[in-house]
Design an enzyme around this catalytic site. Structure first.
Site, PDB file in Angstrom:
ATOM      1  N   GLU A   1       0.855  -1.178   0.000  1.00  0.00           N
ATOM      2  CA  GLU A   1       0.000   0.000   0.000  1.00  0.00           C
ATOM      3  C   GLU A   1       0.896   1.234   0.000  1.00  0.00           C
ATOM      4  O   GLU A   1       1.711   1.410   0.901  1.00  0.00           O
ATOM      5  CB  GLU A   1      -0.888   0.024   1.245  1.00  0.00           C
ATOM      6  CG  GLU A   1      -1.994  -1.005   1.229  1.00  0.00           C
ATOM      7  CD  GLU A   1      -2.865  -0.883   2.469  1.00  0.00           C
ATOM      8  OE1 GLU A   1      -2.916   0.207   3.062  1.00  0.00           O
ATOM      9  OE2 GLU A   1      -3.482  -1.895   2.843  1.00  0.00           O
TER      10      GLU A   1
ATOM     11  N   ASP B   1      -5.775   8.460  10.270  1.00  0.00           N
ATOM     12  CA  ASP B   1      -4.416   8.061  10.590  1.00  0.00           C
ATOM     13  C   ASP B   1      -3.947   8.621  11.926  1.00  0.00           C
ATOM     14  O   ASP B   1      -4.292   9.727  12.326  1.00  0.00           O
ATOM     15  CB  ASP B   1      -3.463   8.505   9.477  1.00  0.00           C
ATOM     16  CG  ASP B   1      -3.743   7.793   8.175  1.00  0.00           C
ATOM     17  OD1 ASP B   1      -3.894   6.557   8.217  1.00  0.00           O
ATOM     18  OD2 ASP B   1      -3.824   8.453   7.123  1.00  0.00           O
TER      19      ASP B   1
END
Length: 258
Positions: free
Chosen positions: A47, A58
């Site tokens: 990724e 995040d």
């Protein structure tokens, strides 16, 4: 066949390991080296993070990496150019992971076209509404044989999980918790029950478990309840510390043994 589908078709009994890193961090020109090192060391799928100024899902590690990447000058145009340069050397699936805003600025069709031209097999867009995916993004992505990967969490209803499973292809990204990204020492009973519950649903798509995997315990828990595991924050931390992909991978593999 799309490389993501091919990966899972060829590895039905093995436990896959996928890694995340943010393009352009720690250095602007290091993206290709990180990808090739991962492939060389046996990582099944990569990724590649698209840096964004407001990455809501995040934790601090990946937020910091995104900030550094933006300071270094990374953007989608630069990333696609770097990926095109190594397209013929990369045999494993590459999945871009990023937020909707930069992709919209780039253009949905231009993004999908550039993905194919750069050897990218799929994309994860955490803040893409499912309705917009179905009505706008999916028809374009299907045209370019690009897989748009959707996320599920412990709070996602069974009805919605089955709806996602019926309307996507590639794999389902199974987020280990509703929290932001970040390494965890273990998965508690609630998370283990969540894994078992989803496993019992016998979904059509394979599943990869991500968020919080950083050691042997969390890796084995993820790999025993899905097709494989995705590690992000732990590897990003090690990469930033060592500034060298092979050294970071050595340290990661050591951490996953204990």
């Amino acid at each position: 066949m799309n490389k993501i589908n091919q990966l899972f078709a060829n590895n039905k009994d093995s436990k896959l390991l996928s890694l995340y890193f943010c393009a352009g961090c720690p250095t602007l020109d290091g993206t290709a080296d990180v990808i090739l090192a991962m492939q060389r060391r046996g990582i099944a799928m990569i990724e590649v993070g698209i840096p964004f100024s407001d990455p809501l899902a995040d934790g601090p590690v990946i937020q910091s990496a995104a900030t550094q990447a933006l300071k270094n000058g990374m953007n989608l145009k630069t990333l696609f150019a770097q990926l095109r340069d190594i397209k013929d050397q990369v045999e494993i699936p590459l999945v871009l992971m990023g937020y909707l805003n930069p992709i919209l600025h780039y253009g949905i069709e231009a993004f999908c076209k550039s993905c194919v031209e750069s050897g990218v097999s799929g994309a994860i867009i955490p803040d893409l509404p499912f309705k917009d995916y179905q009505e706008v993004v999916k028809p374009i992505a299907d045209k370019y044989d690009l897989r748009i990967i959707m996320l599920i969490t412990p709070e996602t209803s069974e009805e919605r999980i089955r709806f996602i499973d019926d309307n996507t292809d590639g794999f389902v990204y199974m987020v280990s918790s509703a929290a932001i990204t970040g390494a965890q020492k273990n998965f508690d009973d609630a998370k283990q029950e969540y894994f078992r519950r989803i496993n019992a649903m016998n979904l059509r798509n394979p599943r990869m478990i991500g968020f919080g995997i950083s050691n042997k315990q969390t890796l084995e828990a993820a790999q025993s309840n899905a097709a494989g595991a995705i590690i992000g924050s732990k590897f990003v931390t090690l990469l930033n510390e060592s500034q060298n992909a092979d050294e970071a991978l050595d340290k990661l593999f050591d951490a996953l043994k204990s």
